[in-house]
Scaffold this motif. Sequence first.
Motif, PDB file in Angstrom:
ATOM      1  N   GLN A   1     -69.278 -21.479 -24.930  1.00  9.20           N
ATOM      2  CA  GLN A   1     -69.552 -22.009 -26.261  1.00  9.20           C
ATOM      3  C   GLN A   1     -68.354 -22.728 -26.832  1.00  9.20           C
ATOM      4  O   GLN A   1     -67.387 -22.097 -27.240  1.00  9.20           O
ATOM      5  CB  GLN A   1     -69.952 -20.862 -27.200  1.00  9.20           C
ATOM      6  CG  GLN A   1     -71.445 -20.631 -27.233  1.00  9.20           C
ATOM      7  CD  GLN A   1     -71.799 -19.512 -28.172  1.00  9.20           C
ATOM      8  OE1 GLN A   1     -71.318 -18.379 -28.016  1.00  9.20           O
ATOM      9  NE2 GLN A   1     -72.635 -19.802 -29.139  1.00  9.20           N
ATOM     10  N   PRO A   2     -68.394 -24.060 -26.861  1.00 11.93           N
ATOM     11  CA  PRO A   2     -67.269 -24.800 -27.414  1.00 11.93           C
ATOM     12  C   PRO A   2     -67.218 -24.660 -28.934  1.00 11.93           C
ATOM     13  O   PRO A   2     -68.244 -24.326 -29.524  1.00 11.93           O
ATOM     14  CB  PRO A   2     -67.575 -26.242 -27.005  1.00 11.93           C
ATOM     15  CG  PRO A   2     -69.049 -26.298 -26.804  1.00 11.93           C
ATOM     16  CD  PRO A   2     -69.495 -24.913 -26.416  1.00 11.93           C
ATOM     17  N   PRO A   3     -66.063 -24.897 -29.584  1.00  5.49           N
ATOM     18  CA  PRO A   3     -64.846 -25.430 -28.971  1.00  5.49           C
ATOM     19  C   PRO A   3     -64.063 -24.373 -28.183  1.00  5.49           C
ATOM     20  O   PRO A   3     -63.964 -23.228 -28.618  1.00  5.49           O
ATOM     21  CB  PRO A   3     -64.035 -25.910 -30.179  1.00  5.49           C
ATOM     22  CG  PRO A   3     -64.513 -25.079 -31.326  1.00  5.49           C
ATOM     23  CD  PRO A   3     -65.949 -24.780 -31.046  1.00  5.49           C
ATOM     24  N   VAL A   4     -63.548 -24.791 -27.047  1.00  6.14           N
ATOM     25  CA  VAL A   4     -62.755 -23.909 -26.185  1.00  6.14           C
ATOM     26  C   VAL A   4     -61.551 -24.688 -25.644  1.00  6.14           C
ATOM     27  O   VAL A   4     -61.509 -25.907 -25.741  1.00  6.14           O
ATOM     28  CB  VAL A   4     -63.581 -23.370 -24.989  1.00  6.14           C
ATOM     29  CG1 VAL A   4     -64.675 -22.432 -25.443  1.00  6.14           C
ATOM     30  CG2 VAL A   4     -64.170 -24.511 -24.164  1.00  6.14           C
ATOM     31  N   ARG A   5     -60.615 -23.938 -25.063  1.00  2.61           N
ATOM     32  CA  ARG A   5     -59.478 -24.606 -24.420  1.00  2.61           C
ATOM     33  C   ARG A   5     -59.980 -25.414 -23.220  1.00  2.61           C
ATOM     34  O   ARG A   5     -60.950 -25.027 -22.569  1.00  2.61           O
ATOM     35  CB  ARG A   5     -58.450 -23.572 -23.912  1.00  2.61           C
ATOM     36  CG  ARG A   5     -57.714 -22.795 -24.997  1.00  2.61           C
ATOM     37  CD  ARG A   5     -56.883 -23.662 -25.899  1.00  2.61           C
ATOM     38  NE  ARG A   5     -55.932 -24.513 -25.170  1.00  2.61           N
ATOM     39  CZ  ARG A   5     -54.697 -24.159 -24.842  1.00  2.61           C
ATOM     40  NH1 ARG A   5     -54.244 -22.959 -25.137  1.00  2.61           N
ATOM     41  NH2 ARG A   5     -53.898 -24.995 -24.208  1.00  2.61           N
ATOM     42  N   VAL A   6     -59.277 -26.486 -22.944  1.00  3.38           N
ATOM     43  CA  VAL A   6     -59.680 -27.403 -21.891  1.00  3.38           C
ATOM     44  C   VAL A   6     -59.839 -26.690 -20.531  1.00  3.38           C
ATOM     45  O   VAL A   6     -60.745 -26.993 -19.746  1.00  3.38           O
ATOM     46  CB  VAL A   6     -58.638 -28.549 -21.846  1.00  3.38           C
ATOM     47  CG1 VAL A   6     -57.574 -28.350 -20.839  1.00  3.38           C
ATOM     48  CG2 VAL A   6     -59.296 -29.881 -21.686  1.00  3.38           C
ATOM     49  N   THR A   7     -59.002 -25.687 -20.294  1.00  4.71           N
ATOM     50  CA  THR A   7     -59.004 -24.994 -19.005  1.00  4.71           C
ATOM     51  C   THR A   7     -60.258 -24.137 -18.805  1.00  4.71           C
ATOM     52  O   THR A   7     -60.558 -23.721 -17.688  1.00  4.71           O
ATOM     53  CB  THR A   7     -57.774 -24.073 -18.893  1.00  4.71           C
ATOM     54  OG1 THR A   7     -57.639 -23.376 -20.143  1.00  4.71           O
ATOM     55  CG2 THR A   7     -56.511 -24.863 -18.626  1.00  4.71           C
ATOM     56  N   GLU A   8     -60.983 -23.883 -19.903  1.00  3.75           N
ATOM     57  CA  GLU A   8     -62.206 -23.085 -19.757  1.00  3.75           C
ATOM     58  C   GLU A   8     -63.344 -23.888 -19.131  1.00  3.75           C
ATOM     59  O   GLU A   8     -64.326 -23.312 -18.653  1.00  3.75           O
ATOM     60  CB  GLU A   8     -62.617 -22.493 -21.101  1.00  3.75           C
ATOM     61  CG  GLU A   8     -61.561 -21.500 -21.590  1.00  3.75           C
ATOM     62  CD  GLU A   8     -62.028 -20.695 -22.762  1.00  3.75           C
ATOM     63  OE1 GLU A   8     -63.081 -20.041 -22.633  1.00  3.75           O
ATOM     64  OE2 GLU A   8     -61.345 -20.706 -23.797  1.00  3.75           O
ATOM     65  N   TYR A   9     -63.202 -25.209 -19.136  1.00  4.46           N
ATOM     66  CA  TYR A   9     -64.156 -26.033 -18.389  1.00  4.46           C
ATOM     67  C   TYR A   9     -63.719 -26.047 -16.924  1.00  4.46           C
ATOM     68  O   TYR A   9     -63.115 -26.991 -16.442  1.00  4.46           O
ATOM     69  CB  TYR A   9     -64.222 -27.456 -18.962  1.00  4.46           C
ATOM     70  CG  TYR A   9     -64.990 -27.534 -20.252  1.00  4.46           C
ATOM     71  CD1 TYR A   9     -66.378 -27.613 -20.249  1.00  4.46           C
ATOM     72  CD2 TYR A   9     -64.334 -27.498 -21.489  1.00  4.46           C
ATOM     73  CE1 TYR A   9     -67.089 -27.663 -21.440  1.00  4.46           C
ATOM     74  CE2 TYR A   9     -65.042 -27.554 -22.681  1.00  4.46           C
ATOM     75  CZ  TYR A   9     -66.415 -27.632 -22.648  1.00  4.46           C
ATOM     76  OH  TYR A   9     -67.132 -27.678 -23.821  1.00  4.46           O
ATOM     77  N   ALA A  10     -63.993 -24.944 -16.226  1.00  5.71           N
ATOM     78  CA  ALA A  10     -63.577 -24.801 -14.829  1.00  5.71           C
ATOM     79  C   ALA A  10     -64.405 -25.703 -13.930  1.00  5.71           C
ATOM     80  O   ALA A  10     -65.553 -26.011 -14.247  1.00  5.71           O
ATOM     81  CB  ALA A  10     -63.732 -23.350 -14.400  1.00  5.71           C
ATOM     82  N   GLU A  11     -63.826 -26.073 -12.821  1.00  8.39           N
ATOM     83  CA  GLU A  11     -64.454 -27.066 -11.927  1.00  8.39           C
ATOM     84  C   GLU A  11     -65.866 -26.679 -11.461  1.00  8.39           C
ATOM     85  O   GLU A  11     -66.780 -27.491 -11.465  1.00  8.39           O
ATOM     86  CB  GLU A  11     -63.551 -27.295 -10.707  1.00  8.39           C
ATOM     87  CG  GLU A  11     -64.102 -28.322  -9.749  1.00  8.39           C
ATOM     88  CD  GLU A  11     -63.572 -28.119  -8.331  1.00  8.39           C
ATOM     89  OE1 GLU A  11     -62.454 -27.610  -8.172  1.00  8.39           O
ATOM     90  OE2 GLU A  11     -64.302 -28.448  -7.387  1.00  8.39           O
ATOM     91  N   GLY A  12     -66.006 -25.456 -10.997  1.00  9.77           N
ATOM     92  CA  GLY A  12     -67.334 -24.973 -10.575  1.00  9.77           C
ATOM     93  C   GLY A  12     -67.929 -25.674  -9.362  1.00  9.77           C
ATOM     94  O   GLY A  12     -69.145 -25.698  -9.199  1.00  9.77           O
TER      95      GLY A  12
END
Length: 340
Positions: free
Chosen positions: A201-212
Motif C-alpha cells: 500500500q503506497p506511499p512506501v519507500r522505493v525499495t519496497e517495490y521489489a523486482e519480483g
Amino acid sequence: MKLLKWLSIVLLVAAIAIVGSGFWLFTKQPDLARFEGRVLSPPTERPSSQVQIMWLGNTNILITDGVTSILTDGWFTRPSDLEILFGRIGPDLGAIDRALARAEIERLAAVIPAHSHFDHAMDAPEVAERTGALLVGSESTANIGRGWGLAEERIRVAKPGQAMSFGDFQVTLIESHHFEFANPTLKSGTTGLSEITAPLQPPVRVTEYAEGGSYSILVQHPDASLLVQGSAGYLPGALEGIDVDAVILGVGGIGGQSERYQSNYWAHIVNATKPEKLFPVHWDSFTHRLGESPRAPNLFWDEVFGLHAEASIQYAFDRAAEDPLLEAALLPLWEPVSIP
Ligand SMILES: [Zn+2]
C-alpha cells in the motif's frame, strides 16, 4: 580566535562546494541532441499493418490493432529526486490522467509490467482500474494490485512461457533477468530475487517495490510480432527460436556495463530473436515530468546511479549498424508507429 575564524571559512567553503555540486548533479543532464536525427519520423503512406505501437516514456508501450489494446508497464508518475532517495512514493493520479488523455487511451485489455520495480509497476493497478484492463504479471505485481485495491478478478498472475490471448494478440511472459549494475552496491540492490509477498500500500519507500522476477514480453499477432525487453538483463537461451519483427530494447545502464555483458545482452535478446526493427527505450528520465518530448536523466541518475543514457543509446545504434538487416531508431513520444 584566529583558528576559529579559519575553521569557519573552511566549513563555509566545504558547504558551498557540497551544495554547488549537488545542484549541478541534480539540474544538469547529458546532451542527447546528437540523437535527434535518429527519431523515427511518422510514415507518409497508409500503414500496411494494423498493429501499431506508441511509446509513452520509459518502457511504456501501447500496442494496438485498432480493436484490442495492451500496455506494458503503464508508469506515468515521476517522483522527485528527494522522494526517491529519502521519501515515500506512490501513484500520481494527475500524471496518470494526463498520460491516458494524451495517448487517447480509454480501454485496455491488459496492463503488463516487465517487473515490479516502481518505474514499471507502480501505476499499473490504477491504469488497469481506469481502463477496464487485467493487471498481468508476477505475484509481486499482483501484490501491488491488491495493495491498491484492484479486485482479484482483475489480476492475473502470469505463468511464464504460457501464452495468453487478448483479442488477436497472444502475449507470453518469458522469464528473463534484470539489468545488473556493474557497481556492486547497486547490483545487490536491484538484482536480488526479492519479492513483494503481501499487498503493498503506497506511499512506501522505493525499495519496497521489489523486482519480483523480470520478463521478456512477447507479443504475437497475425500481422506482427514484437518483444519488449523492459530491463537490460538476459537469460541465456530463453528466447532461442523466437523470431520477432521488432524488439523494443531497454538499454538503461547498459552503456556502463562491461564489453562482455554488452555482447551477451545483444546476443541473447537481439540476435536470438532476429528482428528487422530495433527501438532502444528506458533511457529517459524517471524524475522529470512526462512532457511533449523525452528528457534525459539528470547527472545524478545518469553518472552516479549509472543510467549512462548517451552511451546506452549509442550502444544500440553501434551494435545495430553491424547488422545490415537491422534498422534501429528512437521511437517518437506519443506518436503511433506501425509494426512491421
Ligand atoms: Zn528495474
